[in-house]
Design a protein around this motif. Sequence first.
Motif, PDB file in Angstrom:
ATOM      1  N   ARG A 203       1.283  -0.833  -0.146  1.00 56.03           N
ATOM      2  CA  ARG A 203      -0.301  -0.125  -0.008  1.00 56.03           C
ATOM      3  C   ARG A 203       0.817   1.410   0.095  1.00 56.03           C
ATOM      4  N   GLN A 204       2.749   0.665   0.049  1.00 56.35           N
ATOM      5  CA  GLN A 204       2.851   2.062   0.373  1.00 56.35           C
ATOM      6  C   GLN A 204       3.674   2.706  -0.623  1.00 56.35           C
ATOM      7  N   GLY A 205       3.695   1.508  -2.141  1.00 58.96           N
ATOM      8  CA  GLY A 205       4.196   1.572  -3.006  1.00 58.96           C
ATOM      9  C   GLY A 205       5.311   0.738  -2.989  1.00 58.96           C
ATOM     10  N   ASN A 206       5.774  -0.174  -1.876  1.00 61.20           N
ATOM     11  CA  ASN A 206       7.480  -1.216  -2.035  1.00 61.20           C
ATOM     12  C   ASN A 206       7.244  -2.117  -2.638  1.00 61.20           C
ATOM     13  N   ARG A 207       7.924  -2.917  -3.362  1.00 64.19           N
ATOM     14  CA  ARG A 207       7.714  -4.016  -3.943  1.00 64.19           C
ATOM     15  C   ARG A 207       8.910  -5.327  -3.771  1.00 64.19           C
ATOM     16  N   PHE A 208       7.730  -6.332  -3.610  1.00 69.34           N
ATOM     17  CA  PHE A 208       8.651  -7.623  -3.648  1.00 69.34           C
ATOM     18  C   PHE A 208       8.026  -8.485  -4.435  1.00 69.34           C
ATOM     19  N   CYS A 209       8.499 -10.111  -5.145  1.00 70.60           N
ATOM     20  CA  CYS A 209       8.523 -10.745  -6.228  1.00 70.60           C
ATOM     21  C   CYS A 209       7.931 -11.719  -5.570  1.00 70.60           C
ATOM     22  N   ILE A 210       6.955 -13.139  -5.489  1.00 68.56           N
ATOM     23  CA  ILE A 210       7.103 -14.453  -4.716  1.00 68.56           C
ATOM     24  C   ILE A 210       7.313 -15.028  -6.445  1.00 68.56           C
ATOM     25  N   CYS A 211       8.094 -16.071  -6.639  1.00 68.95           N
ATOM     26  CA  CYS A 211       9.085 -16.379  -7.506  1.00 68.95           C
ATOM     27  C   CYS A 211       8.707 -17.692  -6.652  1.00 68.95           C
ATOM     28  N   THR A 212       8.784 -18.826  -8.301  1.00 65.13           N
ATOM     29  CA  THR A 212       8.784 -20.030  -8.123  1.00 65.13           C
ATOM     30  C   THR A 212       9.959 -21.076  -9.350  1.00 65.13           C
TER      31      THR A 212
END
Length: 216
Positions: A203-212
């Motif tokens: 909600r504050q614009g921070n990104r992360f990726c869920i990788c498989t």
Amino acid sequence: MGSNDILSDQQISDYLEDLPHWREIPGGIAAVFQTKTAASAIELFSDIAGAAEMDNHHPDVDWRYNRVFVTTTSHDAGGRVTTRDIALARRISEQARALGATSRPGLIRTVEIGIDTADRQQVAAQWAAGLGYKQQEDGSLADPNHRLPAIWFQKTEDPNPNRLHLDVWVPFSESQPVLEALGSESTELDSQYAPSFTVATDRQGNRFCICTEQDR
């Protein structure tokens, strides 16, 4: 196959069909075992150490109360999965079953840090020096003690304002509950690259990726 043959992704997948406790992660295979008591977890830890010595092949093991987190890879094969890892994983699973341990694959996670940069060489040395990391053949940085998250550099001429992001590796078989939980938190999800990875923005614009491991 020889005892140290490097396995392809398909071969790893085929082997893991007979090893239901284990999942593929970047550069290795991992499992989590839960015992009824901390003493049983320590016993399993000791059994794993004995098997590792017998095979002269040593996994990374982390004991947390009644849970034992295990990762195995072949460092002498460039951090790849080999038939030695499969043999050791099979032995560890047998020991876990003998102790009545249960498998907790949903707890398997690997975290890497991605940094957007137009010039990796300009910043890599500082990160390596600050963390005591070693540079890998692919240009990424890794903890020589295999404890802290790896760092990789995403080349881009127009870096995102949020230059750092986390890659959270989850086994594909365990990824759907994670994505559903993120969705329930009103997290913005970009699934155009799924199942390889899904970009999550909080909600504050921070990104992360869920990788498989799928479609790699």
